[in-house]
Design a protein around this motif. Sequence first.
Motif, short mmCIF file in Angstrom:
data_model
loop_
_atom_site.label_atom_id
_atom_site.label_comp_id
_atom_site.label_asym_id
_atom_site.label_seq_id
_atom_site.Cartn_x
_atom_site.Cartn_y
_atom_site.Cartn_z
N THR A 37 -14.44 9.45 -11.66
CA THR A 37 -14.93 9.68 -13.84
C THR A 37 -13.71 9.96 -14.83
O THR A 37 -13.99 9.42 -15.79
N SER A 38 -12.52 9.60 -14.14
CA SER A 38 -12.37 8.47 -15.18
C SER A 38 -10.89 7.88 -14.24
O SER A 38 -9.79 7.44 -14.84
N PRO A 39 -11.05 6.69 -13.89
CA PRO A 39 -10.17 4.97 -13.72
C PRO A 39 -9.76 5.09 -14.43
O PRO A 39 -10.33 5.02 -15.66
N LYS A 40 -8.33 4.65 -14.05
CA LYS A 40 -7.41 4.47 -14.16
C LYS A 40 -8.06 2.43 -14.57
O LYS A 40 -7.09 1.76 -15.56
N ASN A 41 -8.45 2.16 -13.49
CA ASN A 41 -8.34 0.42 -13.69
C ASN A 41 -10.25 0.14 -14.33
O ASN A 41 -10.68 0.76 -13.41
N ILE A 57 0.87 -1.47 -0.08
CA ILE A 57 0.18 0.33 -0.26
C ILE A 57 1.41 1.29 0.11
O ILE A 57 1.90 1.23 0.55
N THR A 58 0.53 2.07 -0.89
CA THR A 58 1.61 3.46 -1.55
C THR A 58 0.78 4.44 -1.31
O THR A 58 -0.33 4.21 -2.41
N ILE A 59 0.04 5.73 -0.89
CA ILE A 59 -0.65 6.77 -0.38
C ILE A 59 0.07 7.66 0.39
O ILE A 59 0.45 7.29 1.30
N LYS A 60 -0.68 8.80 -0.34
CA LYS A 60 0.04 9.85 0.63
C LYS A 60 -1.91 11.08 1.11
O LYS A 60 -2.51 10.59 -0.20
N ILE A 61 -1.37 11.53 1.92
CA ILE A 61 -2.57 11.68 2.10
C ILE A 61 -2.76 12.54 3.33
O ILE A 61 -1.89 13.37 3.96
N PRO A 62 -3.27 13.87 1.98
CA PRO A 62 -2.50 15.58 2.64
C PRO A 62 -3.64 16.34 3.50
O PRO A 62 -4.38 15.53 4.27
N ASN A 63 -2.72 17.23 3.85
CA ASN A 63 -3.62 17.39 4.68
C ASN A 63 -5.21 18.39 4.94
O ASN A 63 -5.16 19.11 3.84
N ASN A 64 -6.26 18.84 5.70
CA ASN A 64 -6.96 19.77 5.63
C ASN A 64 -7.75 19.08 4.52
O ASN A 64 -8.46 19.80 3.40
N SER A 65 -8.09 17.93 4.66
CA SER A 65 -8.64 17.73 3.42
C SER A 65 -9.24 15.96 4.35
O SER A 65 -8.99 15.50 4.53
N ILE A 66 -10.41 15.87 2.66
CA ILE A 66 -11.08 13.86 3.38
C ILE A 66 -10.10 13.44 2.13
O ILE A 66 -10.44 13.42 1.31
N PHE A 67 -10.19 11.88 3.25
CA PHE A 67 -9.81 10.72 1.69
C PHE A 67 -10.29 9.77 2.22
O PHE A 67 -10.64 9.10 3.72
N GLY A 68 -10.97 9.40 1.92
CA GLY A 68 -11.74 8.54 1.56
C GLY A 68 -11.69 7.49 1.14
O GLY A 68 -10.53 7.19 0.67
N ILE A 69 -11.37 5.37 2.06
CA ILE A 69 -10.76 4.58 1.71
C ILE A 69 -11.72 3.92 0.89
O ILE A 69 -13.21 3.15 2.36
N MET A 70 -12.45 3.51 0.08
CA MET A 70 -13.46 2.47 -0.32
C MET A 70 -13.62 0.99 -0.99
O MET A 70 -11.55 1.02 -1.52
N GLY A 71 -13.65 -0.10 -0.77
CA GLY A 71 -13.71 -1.72 -1.76
C GLY A 71 -15.29 -2.64 -0.55
O GLY A 71 -15.85 -1.51 0.26
N PRO A 72 -14.75 -3.40 -1.17
CA PRO A 72 -15.87 -4.18 -0.62
C PRO A 72 -15.31 -4.67 0.49
O PRO A 72 -14.55 -4.38 1.45
N GLU A 129 -13.75 0.73 -11.99
CA GLU A 129 -15.19 1.69 -12.92
C GLU A 129 -15.81 0.32 -12.53
O GLU A 129 -17.48 0.27 -11.98
N LYS A 130 -15.55 -0.77 -12.33
CA LYS A 130 -16.30 -1.77 -11.93
C LYS A 130 -17.20 -1.73 -10.73
O LYS A 130 -18.54 -1.72 -10.16
N TYR A 131 -16.45 -1.27 -9.95
CA TYR A 131 -17.19 -1.32 -8.26
C TYR A 131 -17.64 0.41 -7.67
O TYR A 131 -18.75 0.21 -7.26
#
Length: 257
Positions: free
Chosen positions: A241-245, A29-44, A249-251
């Motif tokens: 709007t333009s997922p790369k995977n 897992i490689t992610i950067k979570i910026p300050n003063n933002s809302i970061f959503g983690i989604m998945g089944p 898109e299916k999810y």
Amino acid sequence: MEAGKSAEDVFNISRLYLYINDKAILRDITIKIPNNSIFGIMGPSGSGKSTLLKVLNRLIEIYDSKIKVDGKVLYFGKDIFRIDAIKLRKEVGMVFQQPNPFPHLSIYDNIAYPLKSHGIKEKREIKKIVEECLRKVGLWKEVYDRLNSPASQLSGGQQQRLTIARALALKPKVLLMDEPTSMIDIVNSQAIEKLITELKNEIAIVIVSHNPQQVARVADYVAFLYNGELVEWGSSNEIFTSPKNELTEKYVIGRIS
């Protein structure tokens, strides 16, 4: 993928692997979570969302299991595993799926108790913080005349807003929210979503949700996890709007859940 530029990143997660009892739960897992933002983690369900959240304030360590972590998790540039866990959890608050106020304490004491536990003793200051936090979550007008009533008398949605107020009382820099609306009615869910969008002006919020529509409504950035792996992450606009995977898109359109 690089997300948009922000002030300092709250979390910088690099090549994170998590093993529980020698089983890989999170992989690369490689992610950067910026300050003063809302970061959503989604998945089944079972994708590792909640587990990742519990790594961020080291709650994963309290489980009676053999835990092994590889990779880096930096909190404002510091290795979280070199930070005192109690100090970290004070700055990185947590709200769970199931509302969990202290049921035998009053509404007032649900917020006052953690303040006292962290050394705040002045009654006037405690009273001020309690009122501020209840106003912030939209509960003050509903409970101001029964602050001494047990928290267990509140509705489920009110209890969840109380737990958010309790988390905010310690002035965290980050608020982790694990499916915070999944157990409550739509009116309280909408109130909490509104609150989340307002709070990002003060702190960073990381919200886990199995509901892509909710993530699309509130999140500035989104990560999609599947089977313990990061499929992709980026700005909310990019992901929805333009997922790369193709899997993303299916999810998003509901073809996998």
